[in-house]
Design an enzyme around this catalytic site. Structure first.
Site, PDB file in Angstrom:
ATOM      1  N   LEU A  90      -8.169   3.391   2.877  1.00  0.00           N
ATOM      2  CA  LEU A  90      -9.015   2.202   2.876  1.00  0.00           C
ATOM      3  C   LEU A  90      -8.167   0.943   3.082  1.00  0.00           C
ATOM      4  O   LEU A  90      -8.521   0.047   3.851  1.00  0.00           O
ATOM      5  CB  LEU A  90      -9.798   2.112   1.567  1.00  0.00           C
ATOM      6  CG  LEU A  90     -10.663   0.850   1.387  1.00  0.00           C
ATOM      7  CD1 LEU A  90     -11.745   0.788   2.449  1.00  0.00           C
ATOM      8  CD2 LEU A  90     -11.266   0.843  -0.022  1.00  0.00           C
ATOM      9  N   GLU A  91      -7.029   0.875   2.384  1.00  0.00           N
ATOM     10  CA  GLU A  91      -6.138  -0.271   2.551  1.00  0.00           C
ATOM     11  C   GLU A  91      -5.593  -0.362   3.984  1.00  0.00           C
ATOM     12  O   GLU A  91      -5.495  -1.452   4.576  1.00  0.00           O
ATOM     13  CB  GLU A  91      -4.986  -0.178   1.554  1.00  0.00           C
ATOM     14  CG  GLU A  91      -5.447  -0.256   0.106  1.00  0.00           C
ATOM     15  CD  GLU A  91      -4.364   0.162  -0.874  1.00  0.00           C
ATOM     16  OE1 GLU A  91      -4.511  -0.113  -2.081  1.00  0.00           O
ATOM     17  OE2 GLU A  91      -3.356   0.757  -0.424  1.00  0.00           O
ATOM     18  N   LEU A  92      -5.232   0.778   4.562  1.00  0.00           N
ATOM     19  CA  LEU A  92      -4.702   0.793   5.928  1.00  0.00           C
ATOM     20  C   LEU A  92      -5.752   0.319   6.924  1.00  0.00           C
ATOM     21  O   LEU A  92      -5.475  -0.518   7.792  1.00  0.00           O
ATOM     22  CB  LEU A  92      -4.225   2.207   6.289  1.00  0.00           C
ATOM     23  CG  LEU A  92      -3.747   2.407   7.735  1.00  0.00           C
ATOM     24  CD1 LEU A  92      -2.547   1.534   8.030  1.00  0.00           C
ATOM     25  CD2 LEU A  92      -3.427   3.878   7.989  1.00  0.00           C
TER      26      LEU A  92
ATOM     27  N   SER B  72       0.860  -1.186   0.000  1.00  0.00           N
ATOM     28  CA  SER B  72       0.000   0.000   0.000  1.00  0.00           C
ATOM     29  C   SER B  72       0.890   1.227   0.000  1.00  0.00           C
ATOM     30  O   SER B  72       1.790   1.345   0.840  1.00  0.00           O
ATOM     31  CB  SER B  72      -0.917  -0.009   1.236  1.00  0.00           C
ATOM     32  OG  SER B  72      -1.669   1.178   1.302  1.00  0.00           O
TER      33      SER B  72
END
Length: 609
Positions: free
Chosen positions: A499-501, A428
């Site tokens: 969002l990925e985190l 990410s």
């Protein structure tokens, strides 16, 4: 005329001398031998008490019958408390002299003080003093509600377990001689530990009062305690009382063996001693209870002689003490001190002996010289151990990453065999040219080509036409690690990186099947981190990229990153990579990390700078 004058002078001379002759002829009172003061007695105010003349406590010197027949008379004097002169005692119905005793029936407060008993006749006189304390009747002498007050110390009485015995109230025979009729006795049992007392009759039939005595039919451990007897008798118009207390304890049965035994030194025990130093030898003996003959003896002998018989007895001394009392059985310890202990003492016989009325036992102590530890060898061994520990500590501090990697390669488990994940790493990053070149040209290349990990990058592996949110969550869920490349533009509000985190943090917190790794590509203050990163930083691993220092595959950056990534067994090129990681001497022969990529590493590093 002359004859008349001569007769008158003769009468004057005779008359002047006669008074002196009469005074010298009178018997003079003998000097009294003062034997000092002996003992003190206590009596409760309002109760019966008595004093025995202490002169008769030495029967070999004075015996009441023999002194009375020899013409010696007993006189009592009283010196009240705070007075200097003694006064003759005026005997009455309350103060009675009976043989060698002075009775108080009853005692009053002003009876306190010193009482002098004097034996004298025309040729000899002896006196001795005894002190009397008349205690006031108050609540301090009462232990509980029904416990009678008493001023006399308890008498110890030992009873055999599982046996019977009769308790007699002390001095009851003396009270009978002074009474006009048979006295009556009331018994009380007191348990101060549990704060209760009870007047006879007690709660079961193990006790029975027989006349003035208390009969124990079967002595048990729980029957131990204080037993009070209150004696009441009539003398004339007066009703007189006094109270005595017995402390009853249980001892082992009379049927058990009564011979003493040596507990220490034990049989075949060898004691190590050091010559030239102080040595303590312990003799411990067990003496079973004996009510009839309670004496005991424990001692040391050296070469069959007692210590005072030894020519060098100054080096030897012994002390005894009781270490245990168990229902009458006594364990006594005698310690022999030898200072200094010489080498010739090793050849001497040290015997521990115990004895009582029933038997005798002795045991020899076996001694051996204590070996001197080799100081040189011990010092060298300790020094080598310290140096080795220091070397191991330095090696661990310097090469702990390498050691951890070797351990993981040998004993670590491959996560591909334990889960159904598709990717090892999901990267990410912020979608800008700087971080994108670092991710695609450096991280992806090394992780996939050099280390053999399966890497997922959304911009590369996602299919066109799909929903970004669903695909992002799916990629993160199918990965074992989430690698976050931190920069100033990372995780801004509403971005895909945020969002990925969040998906990675939720997966790590809830299921534990995903771990998040932070890679700090550029130094940035903590204040610019998003709230989710600041909260989770404590549980996250942070690996810092240091530019040129991190280029080589043997740098600390790649070793630290490999520790956080899943374990991969050495296969083919991966085995060669592991050898390069652990060999610092071959660093100069390795090619640059970025030179193995498909782009020019100098251009990438210049752009990131």
């Amino acid at each position: 005329m002359m004859s008349f004058i001569f007769i008158l002078l003769f009468l004057l001379l005779v008359g002047g001398a006669s008074p002196e002759d009469d005074q010298s002829s009178e018997p003079t009172e003998p000097m009294c031998d003062d034997w000092g003061e002996e003992g003190a007695e206590s009596v409760l105010e309002g109760e019966v008490g008595w004093l025995s003349c202490p002169l008769f406590s030495h029967p070999s010197v004075y015996n009441y019958s023999s002194t009375h027949s020899a013409g010696l008379h007993l006189f009592w004097y009283h010196r009240p408390r705070g007075h200097e002169l003694e006064e003759p005692i005026a005997l009455s119905s309350r103060l009675i002299k009976h043989k060698d005793r002075l009775w108080f029936q009853p005692a009053e407060r002003n009876d306190s003080g010193e009482f002098i008993c004097m034996l004298r006749n025309v040729s000899s006189c002896s006196r001795m003093t005894v002190r009397l304390h008349v205690l006031p009747r108050d609540n301090e002498l009462r232990g509980s509600a029904c416990e009678p007050p008493v001023a006399v110390a308890p008498e110890d009485v030992q009873l055999y377990l599982q046996r019977g015995r009769t308790l007699d109230c002390p001095h009851l025979g003396d009270a009978t001689k002074m009474a006009d009729g048979p006295p009556s006795v009331t018994w009380y049992r007191v348990n101060r530990a549990q704060s209760w007392c009870q007047q006879y009759p007690f709660w079961n039939s193990d006790w029975q009062q027989e006349g003035s005595s208390l009969r124990f039919h079967n002595m048990l451990v729980q029957y131990q305690g204080l037993y009070f007897c209150r004696v009441q008798y009539q003398r004339g118009d007066l009703v007189l009382v006094y109270t005595r207390v017995l402390n009853v304890t249980a001892v082992h049965s009379i049927s058990l063996p009564k011979e003493p035994s040596v507990l220490r030194p034990a049989v075949d025990e060898v004691i190590s001693v050091r010559t030239g130093s102080e040595v303590r030898l312990v003799c411990r003996g067990l003496f079973p209870v004996m009510l009839e003959h309670p004496w005991l003896d424990i001692w040391w002998t050296v070469d069959g002689k007692t210590l005072d018989q030894l020519p060098d007895h100054q080096r030897f001394s012994q002390t005894s003490r009781e270490v245990l009392y168990n229902f009458g059985d006594r364990t006594v310890e005698n310690v022999l001190l030898v200072q200094p202990f010489s080498s010739r003492d090793l050849d001497r016989d040290f015997n521990c002996s115990v004895r009582n009325q029933r038997g005798f036992e002795t045991r020899r102590t076996q001694l051996e010289e204590e070996g001197t530890p080799p100081s040189v060898e011990l010092g060298c061994g300790l020094g080598v151990t310290l140096v080795l520990m220091l070397v191991l500590f330095v090696v661990y501090q310097v090469f702990w990453l390498e050691l951890l990697l070797v351990y993981r390669s040998w004993f670590g488990s491959d996560e591909r065999h334990t889960d159904d994940k598709e990717y090892d790493v999901y990267i990410s990053y912020a979608r800008n040219s700087e971080e994108e070149n670092f991710v695609l040209s450096t991280l992806r290349t090394v992780l996939e080509d050099e280390l053999g990990f399966s890497v997922c990058i959304f911009d590369r592996d996602s299919l066109p036409g799909g929903t970004i949110t669903d695909e992002t969550l799916g990629f993160v869920a199918r990965s074992r690690r989430l690698l976050v490349v931190l920069s100033r533009g990372y995780a801004s509000r509403g971005s895909q990186a945020l969002l990925e985190l969040k998906a990675g943090l939720d997966g790590m917190a809830l299921g534990g099947h995903l771990r998040v790794i932070l890679v700090q590509y550029r130094p940035l203050p903590r204040q610019v981190w998003v709230r989710e990163l600041r909260r989770a930083r404590v549980a996250l691993a942070l690996v810092r990229w240091r530019g040129d220092e991190s280029r080589e595959l043997t740098s600390r950056f790649w070793k630290r990153l490999r520790v956080e990534l899943p374990v991969r067994r050495a296969e083919g090129g991966a085995n060669k990579t592991l050898l390069r990681l652990l060999s610092q001497n071959s660093t100069s022969s390795q090619t640059g990390l970025i030179s193995t990529t498909r782009k020019d590493p100098d251009q990438v590093l210049n752009r990131t700078a």
